[in-house]
Write an enzyme that holds these catalytic residues in place. Structure first.
Site, mmCIF file in Angstrom:
data_model
loop_
_atom_site.group_PDB
_atom_site.id
_atom_site.type_symbol
_atom_site.label_atom_id
_atom_site.label_comp_id
_atom_site.label_asym_id
_atom_site.label_seq_id
_atom_site.Cartn_x
_atom_site.Cartn_y
_atom_site.Cartn_z
ATOM 1 N N LEU A 76 0.808 -1.223 0.000
ATOM 2 C CA LEU A 76 0.000 0.000 0.000
ATOM 3 C C LEU A 76 0.841 1.273 0.000
ATOM 4 O O LEU A 76 0.314 2.364 -0.243
ATOM 5 C CB LEU A 76 -0.956 0.003 1.198
ATOM 6 C CG LEU A 76 -2.365 -0.558 0.951
ATOM 7 C CD1 LEU A 76 -2.342 -1.919 0.316
ATOM 8 C CD2 LEU A 76 -3.188 -0.564 2.210
ATOM 9 N N TYR A 129 0.097 9.069 13.269
ATOM 10 C CA TYR A 129 -0.767 7.924 12.946
ATOM 11 C C TYR A 129 -2.229 8.375 12.843
ATOM 12 O O TYR A 129 -2.923 8.061 11.873
ATOM 13 C CB TYR A 129 -0.603 6.846 14.020
ATOM 14 C CG TYR A 129 -1.609 5.720 13.962
ATOM 15 C CD1 TYR A 129 -1.527 4.726 12.993
ATOM 16 C CD2 TYR A 129 -2.649 5.644 14.898
ATOM 17 C CE1 TYR A 129 -2.457 3.681 12.955
ATOM 18 C CE2 TYR A 129 -3.571 4.613 14.871
ATOM 19 C CZ TYR A 129 -3.473 3.629 13.894
ATOM 20 O OH TYR A 129 -4.398 2.606 13.865
ATOM 21 N N LYS A 179 -4.689 8.284 9.572
ATOM 22 C CA LYS A 179 -5.930 7.498 9.530
ATOM 23 C C LYS A 179 -7.131 8.394 9.206
ATOM 24 O O LYS A 179 -8.037 7.979 8.475
ATOM 25 C CB LYS A 179 -6.148 6.767 10.860
ATOM 26 C CG LYS A 179 -5.136 5.668 11.164
ATOM 27 C CD LYS A 179 -5.226 4.470 10.230
ATOM 28 C CE LYS A 179 -6.470 3.642 10.404
ATOM 29 N NZ LYS A 179 -6.431 2.432 9.528
HETATM 30 N N1 LIG Z 1 -4.094 -2.496 16.580
HETATM 31 C C1 LIG Z 1 -4.859 -1.609 17.206
HETATM 32 O O1 LIG Z 1 -4.814 -1.454 18.445
HETATM 33 C C2 LIG Z 1 -5.857 -0.781 16.431
HETATM 34 C C3 LIG Z 1 -6.623 0.183 17.122
HETATM 35 C C4 LIG Z 1 -7.550 0.939 16.393
HETATM 36 C C5 LIG Z 1 -7.704 0.730 15.033
HETATM 37 N N2 LIG Z 1 -6.939 -0.198 14.402
HETATM 38 C C6 LIG Z 1 -7.101 -0.372 12.962
HETATM 39 O O2 LIG Z 1 -7.582 -1.685 12.724
HETATM 40 C C7 LIG Z 1 -7.094 -2.151 11.462
HETATM 41 C C8 LIG Z 1 -6.463 -3.512 11.618
HETATM 42 O O3 LIG Z 1 -5.408 -3.394 12.569
HETATM 43 P P1 LIG Z 1 -4.574 -4.659 13.061
HETATM 44 O O4 LIG Z 1 -4.404 -4.523 14.533
HETATM 45 O O5 LIG Z 1 -5.127 -5.908 12.481
HETATM 46 O O6 LIG Z 1 -3.168 -4.321 12.388
HETATM 47 P P2 LIG Z 1 -1.868 -5.221 12.297
HETATM 48 O O7 LIG Z 1 -2.026 -6.475 13.062
HETATM 49 O O8 LIG Z 1 -0.732 -4.320 12.622
HETATM 50 O O9 LIG Z 1 -1.845 -5.604 10.765
HETATM 51 C C9 LIG Z 1 -1.617 -4.635 9.803
HETATM 52 C C10 LIG Z 1 -1.533 -5.318 8.471
HETATM 53 O O10 LIG Z 1 -1.229 -4.308 7.513
HETATM 54 C C11 LIG Z 1 -0.170 -4.788 6.720
HETATM 55 N N3 LIG Z 1 0.615 -3.698 6.178
HETATM 56 C C12 LIG Z 1 1.385 -2.797 6.817
HETATM 57 N N4 LIG Z 1 1.989 -1.992 5.933
HETATM 58 C C13 LIG Z 1 1.582 -2.407 4.714
HETATM 59 C C14 LIG Z 1 1.871 -1.992 3.393
HETATM 60 N N5 LIG Z 1 2.721 -0.998 3.132
HETATM 61 N N6 LIG Z 1 1.270 -2.637 2.362
HETATM 62 C C15 LIG Z 1 0.443 -3.676 2.591
HETATM 63 N N7 LIG Z 1 0.143 -4.121 3.818
HETATM 64 C C16 LIG Z 1 0.707 -3.489 4.863
HETATM 65 C C17 LIG Z 1 0.663 -5.644 7.650
HETATM 66 O O11 LIG Z 1 1.495 -6.473 6.896
HETATM 67 P P3 LIG Z 1 2.817 -7.133 7.531
HETATM 68 O O12 LIG Z 1 2.317 -8.258 8.389
HETATM 69 O O13 LIG Z 1 3.587 -7.559 6.347
HETATM 70 O O14 LIG Z 1 3.487 -6.055 8.329
HETATM 71 C C18 LIG Z 1 -0.453 -6.382 8.367
HETATM 72 O O15 LIG Z 1 -0.925 -7.437 7.586
HETATM 73 C C19 LIG Z 1 -6.142 -1.065 10.959
HETATM 74 O O16 LIG Z 1 -6.830 -0.235 10.057
HETATM 75 C C20 LIG Z 1 -5.801 -0.277 12.192
HETATM 76 O O17 LIG Z 1 -5.465 1.065 11.891
HETATM 77 C C21 LIG Z 1 -6.039 -0.973 15.069
#
Ligand SMILES: NC(=O)c1ccc[n+]([C@@H]2O[C@H](COP(=O)([O-])OP(=O)(O)OC[C@H]3O[C@@H](n4cnc5c(N)ncnc54)[C@H](OP(=O)(O)O)[C@@H]3O)[C@@H](O)[C@H]2O)c1
Length: 312
Positions: free
Chosen positions: A44, A136, A140
């Site tokens: 991305l 961040y 977002k």
């Molecule tokens: N984690 C939280 O506490 C939290 C809180 C609020 C909202 N959110 C939102 O919830 C959603 C899901 O979060 P999550 O916790 O599942 O996140 P996560 O576990 O950190 O996973 C993020 C994913 O995005 C991929 N990614 C990162 N950079 C990328 C790039 N340049 N191109 C393609 N893929 C990329 C990562 O790939 P790799 O595995 O290769 O790195 C991973 O598969 C996100 O939109 C996040 O902003 C998360």
């Protein structure tokens, strides 16, 4: 292809290795077919070629929904890598949505409590004015706005404090530290609701099902932005104390005594990115629009601990 397979809802999941994407894979209902797209296949941050790559994926898989579960989620690192965080979180979602809209394909996307500054006294509703205080959060919010400008057929779920069996998260870090240390210090002046990736996946399927079961129009009022968290609220300290107490009861190796889990202020625990003190999100709109009941965060914690215990 069997008749059953041909009736399946085809979902393209971008970010196939993250916490939420993994939960989507684990919780996939029988009448869905997922095509997981990891970073190696679609980066991305590569915004120059993103549109043509998404177009190819849509042409080859012909999805009925795209779920963008990919994001730059390293909140502190984003302060020194603003450009890449902004490309992935701020620019890419609009490009994906724009191409999807041309194929009449809706997009489900996840956003965050970090779009708010945390100064409100009650829970944030969807119409509250965002004011992110971190790179961040800024990235977002730009992603949300870009998507909303690109298409009406979108569902954006703002969530908070995500944890699950897969990936790195606060719950797993605390479990490890609790087994290694005699004392822990945890921030007690930031409030929100820990939300499991499993719950986010379950709700995502509910929403996609609602929008796909009956052919809904692009101007259906249910498209849009919603807050999704587990019910209840706590601080990071309350969350840590609860999960460690439950882990102890469930037979995980726990070294730290309960009274040695010390509350500290955000000032005592400086981080590169400022976090909102109030991350409470009001989920009334989501619950009433889609007729959902959301479990208490403690239920989600118990569920994930149970799964981790089975794995260990
Ligand atoms: N984690 C939280 O506490 C939290 C809180 C609020 C909202 N959110 C939102 O919830 C959603 C899901 O979060 P999550 O916790 O599942 O996140 P996560 O576990 O950190 O996973 C993020 C994913 O995005 C991929 N990614 C990162 N950079 C990328 C790039 N340049 N191109 C393609 N893929 C990329 C990562 O790939 P790799 O595995 O290769 O790195 C991973 O598969 C996100 O939109 C996040 O902003 C998360």
């Amino acid at each position: 292809m069997s008749k059953e397979q041909s009736n399946n809802k085809r979902i393209l999941v971008i970010g196939g290795t993250g916490q939420v994407a993994w939960a989507l894979g684990q919780g996939c209902p029988q009448d869905y077919t997922l095509r997981m797209v990891p970073r190696q296949e679609l980066d991305l941050s590569d915004v120059d070629v993103l549109a043509s790559r998404v177009e190819q994926l849509i042409q080859s898989f012909n999805p009925q929904f795209i779920v963008n579960a990919a994001a730059y989620t390293a909140v502190d690192r984003a302060e020194s890598e603003e450009n890449i965080a902004f490309a992935v979180n701020g620019i890419a979602p609009a490009i994906i949505t724009n191409i999807a809209a041309q194929a009449n394909c809706p997009v489900l996307h996840y956003s965050t409590d970090y779009v708010f500054d945390g100064t409100k006294s009650g829970s944030y509703v969807e119409d509250d004015e965002p004011n992110p205080v971190s790179a961040y959060g800024i990235s977002k919010l730009a992603g949300e706005r870009g998507m909303r400008a690109a298409s009406q057929q979108i569902l954006i779920l703002r969530t908070s404090w995500v944890f699950g069996v897969h990936g790195s998260n606060f719950l797993k870090t605390m479990l490890r530290l609790a087994s290694e240390r005699d004392e822990l210090s945890v921030v007690s002046d930031q409030f929100g609701a820990p939300t499991s990736a499993d719950l986010i996946a379950r709700v995502s399927y509910e929403l996609m099902g609602a929008m796909l079961d009956v052919q809904v129009d692009a101007d259906d009022p249910r498209w849009g932005l919603y807050h999704l968290t587990a019910s209840g609220e706590t601080s990071w300290h309350g969350y840590a104390a609860y999960l460690i107490a439950r882990a102890r009861e469930m037979g995980f190796p726990v070294r730290v005594e309960q009274e040695k889990i010390k509350p500290v202020t955000s000032e005592q625990f400086p981080t590169a990115a400022v976090r909102p003190a109030n991350s409470r999100l009001d989920t009334q709109l989501l619950r009433s629009t889609f007729g959902l009941t959301l479990p208490d965060w403690t239920v989600c914690v118990d569920e994930v601990l149970g799964k981790l215990r089975c794995e260990s």
